[in-house]
Design an enzyme around this catalytic site. Sequence first.
Site, PDB file in Angstrom:
ATOM      1  N   ARG A 194       0.856  -1.190   0.000  1.00 36.94           N
ATOM      2  CA  ARG A 194       0.000   0.000   0.000  1.00 36.94           C
ATOM      3  C   ARG A 194       0.888   1.235   0.000  1.00 36.94           C
ATOM      4  O   ARG A 194       1.974   1.236   0.595  1.00 36.94           O
ATOM      5  CB  ARG A 194      -0.883   0.045   1.252  1.00 36.94           C
TER       6      ARG A 194
ATOM      7  N   HIS B 142      -1.161   0.722  -9.563  1.00 37.12           N
ATOM      8  CA  HIS B 142      -1.893  -0.110  -8.587  1.00 37.12           C
ATOM      9  C   HIS B 142      -2.684  -1.223  -9.284  1.00 37.12           C
ATOM     10  O   HIS B 142      -3.887  -1.390  -9.063  1.00 37.12           O
ATOM     11  CB  HIS B 142      -2.829   0.750  -7.714  1.00 37.12           C
TER      12      HIS B 142
HETATM   13  N1  LIG Z   1      -1.014  -3.798  -5.288  1.00 35.51           N
HETATM   14  C1  LIG Z   1      -2.029  -4.633  -5.425  1.00 35.51           C
HETATM   15  O1  LIG Z   1      -2.610  -4.784  -6.500  1.00 35.51           O
HETATM   16  C2  LIG Z   1      -2.464  -5.449  -4.217  1.00 35.51           C
HETATM   17  C3  LIG Z   1      -3.354  -6.509  -4.417  1.00 35.51           C
HETATM   18  C4  LIG Z   1      -3.701  -7.298  -3.320  1.00 35.51           C
HETATM   19  C5  LIG Z   1      -3.190  -7.015  -2.069  1.00 35.51           C
HETATM   20  N2  LIG Z   1      -2.341  -5.962  -1.907  1.00 35.51           N
HETATM   21  C6  LIG Z   1      -1.773  -5.658  -0.571  1.00 35.51           C
HETATM   22  O2  LIG Z   1      -1.050  -6.790  -0.100  1.00 35.51           O
HETATM   23  C7  LIG Z   1      -1.271  -6.907   1.307  1.00 35.51           C
HETATM   24  C8  LIG Z   1      -0.920  -8.318   1.775  1.00 35.51           C
HETATM   25  O3  LIG Z   1      -1.929  -9.220   1.344  1.00 35.51           O
HETATM   26  P1  LIG Z   1      -1.993 -10.707   1.933  1.00 35.51           P
HETATM   27  O4  LIG Z   1      -3.226 -11.328   1.384  1.00 35.51           O
HETATM   28  O5  LIG Z   1      -0.688 -11.417   1.762  1.00 35.51           O
HETATM   29  O6  LIG Z   1      -2.197 -10.380   3.484  1.00 35.51           O
HETATM   30  P2  LIG Z   1      -2.079 -11.373   4.733  1.00 35.51           P
HETATM   31  O7  LIG Z   1      -2.320 -12.767   4.316  1.00 35.51           O
HETATM   32  O8  LIG Z   1      -2.896 -10.783   5.806  1.00 35.51           O
HETATM   33  O9  LIG Z   1      -0.523 -11.267   5.129  1.00 35.51           O
HETATM   34  C9  LIG Z   1       0.024 -10.116   5.688  1.00 35.51           C
HETATM   35  C10 LIG Z   1       1.461 -10.391   6.118  1.00 35.51           C
HETATM   36  O10 LIG Z   1       1.996  -9.188   6.678  1.00 35.51           O
HETATM   37  C11 LIG Z   1       2.505  -9.473   7.977  1.00 35.51           C
HETATM   38  N3  LIG Z   1       2.358  -8.307   8.858  1.00 35.51           N
HETATM   39  C12 LIG Z   1       1.249  -7.579   9.105  1.00 35.51           C
HETATM   40  N4  LIG Z   1       1.512  -6.616   9.996  1.00 35.51           N
HETATM   41  C13 LIG Z   1       2.818  -6.753  10.321  1.00 35.51           C
HETATM   42  C14 LIG Z   1       3.676  -6.072  11.200  1.00 35.51           C
HETATM   43  N5  LIG Z   1       3.250  -5.050  11.951  1.00 35.51           N
HETATM   44  N6  LIG Z   1       4.958  -6.474  11.281  1.00 35.51           N
HETATM   45  C15 LIG Z   1       5.399  -7.528  10.563  1.00 35.51           C
HETATM   46  N7  LIG Z   1       4.626  -8.227   9.686  1.00 35.51           N
HETATM   47  C16 LIG Z   1       3.350  -7.827   9.582  1.00 35.51           C
HETATM   48  C17 LIG Z   1       1.662 -10.635   8.486  1.00 35.51           C
HETATM   49  O11 LIG Z   1       2.348 -11.283   9.546  1.00 35.51           O
HETATM   50  P3  LIG Z   1       1.728 -12.624  10.224  1.00 35.51           P
HETATM   51  O12 LIG Z   1       1.891 -13.697   9.161  1.00 35.51           O
HETATM   52  O13 LIG Z   1       2.618 -12.869  11.376  1.00 35.51           O
HETATM   53  O14 LIG Z   1       0.295 -12.321  10.545  1.00 35.51           O
HETATM   54  C18 LIG Z   1       1.545 -11.467   7.208  1.00 35.51           C
HETATM   55  O15 LIG Z   1       2.700 -12.253   7.032  1.00 35.51           O
HETATM   56  C19 LIG Z   1      -2.733  -6.497   1.468  1.00 35.51           C
HETATM   57  O16 LIG Z   1      -3.004  -6.054   2.778  1.00 35.51           O
HETATM   58  C20 LIG Z   1      -2.864  -5.366   0.466  1.00 35.51           C
HETATM   59  O17 LIG Z   1      -2.581  -4.122   1.093  1.00 35.51           O
HETATM   60  C21 LIG Z   1      -1.976  -5.170  -2.951  1.00 35.51           C
END
Ligand SMILES: NC(=O)c1ccc[n+]([C@@H]2O[C@H](COP(=O)([O-])OP(=O)(O)OC[C@H]3O[C@@H](n4cnc5c(N)ncnc54)[C@H](OP(=O)(O)O)[C@@H]3O)[C@@H](O)[C@H]2O)c1
Length: 318
Positions: free
Chosen positions: A233, A281
Amino acid sequence: MTLLLDINGADDSWSPVRWQARFQAELPHVRVARAGSETYTADEVRYAAVWKPTPGLLAQLPNLKAIFNLGAGVDAVLADATLPDVPLVRVVNADLTRRMTEYVTLHVLLHHRRLPMMLAAQREKRWDAKDQWAARAVRVGLMGLGELGRDAADVLLRLGFRVSGWSRNAKTLAGVTTYSGAAGLDAFLGATDILVVLVPLTPATRGMLNRNLFGKLARDGVLGAPVLINAGRGGLQVEADILACLDDGTLGAASLDVFEKEPLPATSALWLHPRVIVTPHNAADSDADEIARAVATQIQWHDRGEPLLHVVDRSLGY
Ligand SMILES: NC(=O)c1ccc[n+]([C@@H]2O[C@H](COP(=O)([O-])OP(=O)(O)OC[C@H]3O[C@@H](n4cnc5c(N)ncnc54)[C@H](OP(=O)(O)O)[C@@H]3O)[C@@H](O)[C@H]2O)c1
């Protein structure tokens, strides 16, 4: 029963009218209404499907049972201080995950194989055969080992990169050197040549991609200087710091899919920076038909008393 759609700030394929048709086809016995464009009775709304929802709108629905966000990141939903206390569900979808893995692999490879330099040389008809290194010489650090980070790790490992990952909770992943929490961050950064950011935007992560963090990335890698790839993000990054760090050599290059302000303003120096790749994005669009089907399935399960999947922990913000 009514399913209320509140979908804002998206392009044609995501138009609220198309979402309404998709949901109506999946849920023929449910009234599917669009906020702002037709009348609905607030008392009858049981579910809402949203993208960047109108602040305050969801608080006006006294019988709401669950909110379905139509994307993976829920930061825009949680920004509404009046959000009612019902389950908030996010998208987890194999199609979206694969698209993000494509984006990550594409950008890791193009920096690793020095494609921007070669394209510039081609435009000047220069035969400039820069050294190419084995993938095993390059350390890719995945900031975030969730649904998206773990899948990208698999493919990068298969290509031969040295892969590490950082997450909030400690994790064990075959072939991946893992770090966690504030205590593990510096060691993770110090062993990273290409930083791939896939963490959510939360109060704990906002603004973390700043000069202080970039200064801790490895400086002894074959690429000459560390590379930033942010597909998480825009609120995670401080763009003034990225530009300053590119200019003083703290960073070598960046691929950015997300920005502090979107669309990226024409005045941003990121647009024309020779070592920045800007994408709008769209690292991982989600297939709207698949998402509508998945949300409709969850609504049917929930109505039968079964638990919802992929519910966000509101205290953590993801
Ligand atoms: N650019 C685009 O087109 C696009 C598309 C889709 C998503 N995204 C972004 O990608 C993000 C990730 O998606 P996802 O599905 O992989 O999410 P997810 O499954 O919730 O995984 C998030 C990861 O971030 C880690 N995390 C969160 N807060 C943290 C912190 N304070 N310190 C250290 N690690 C932290 C989590 O740790 P834990 O494993 O320990 O919980 C987890 O490993 C989304 O939230 C979104 O913003 C972008």
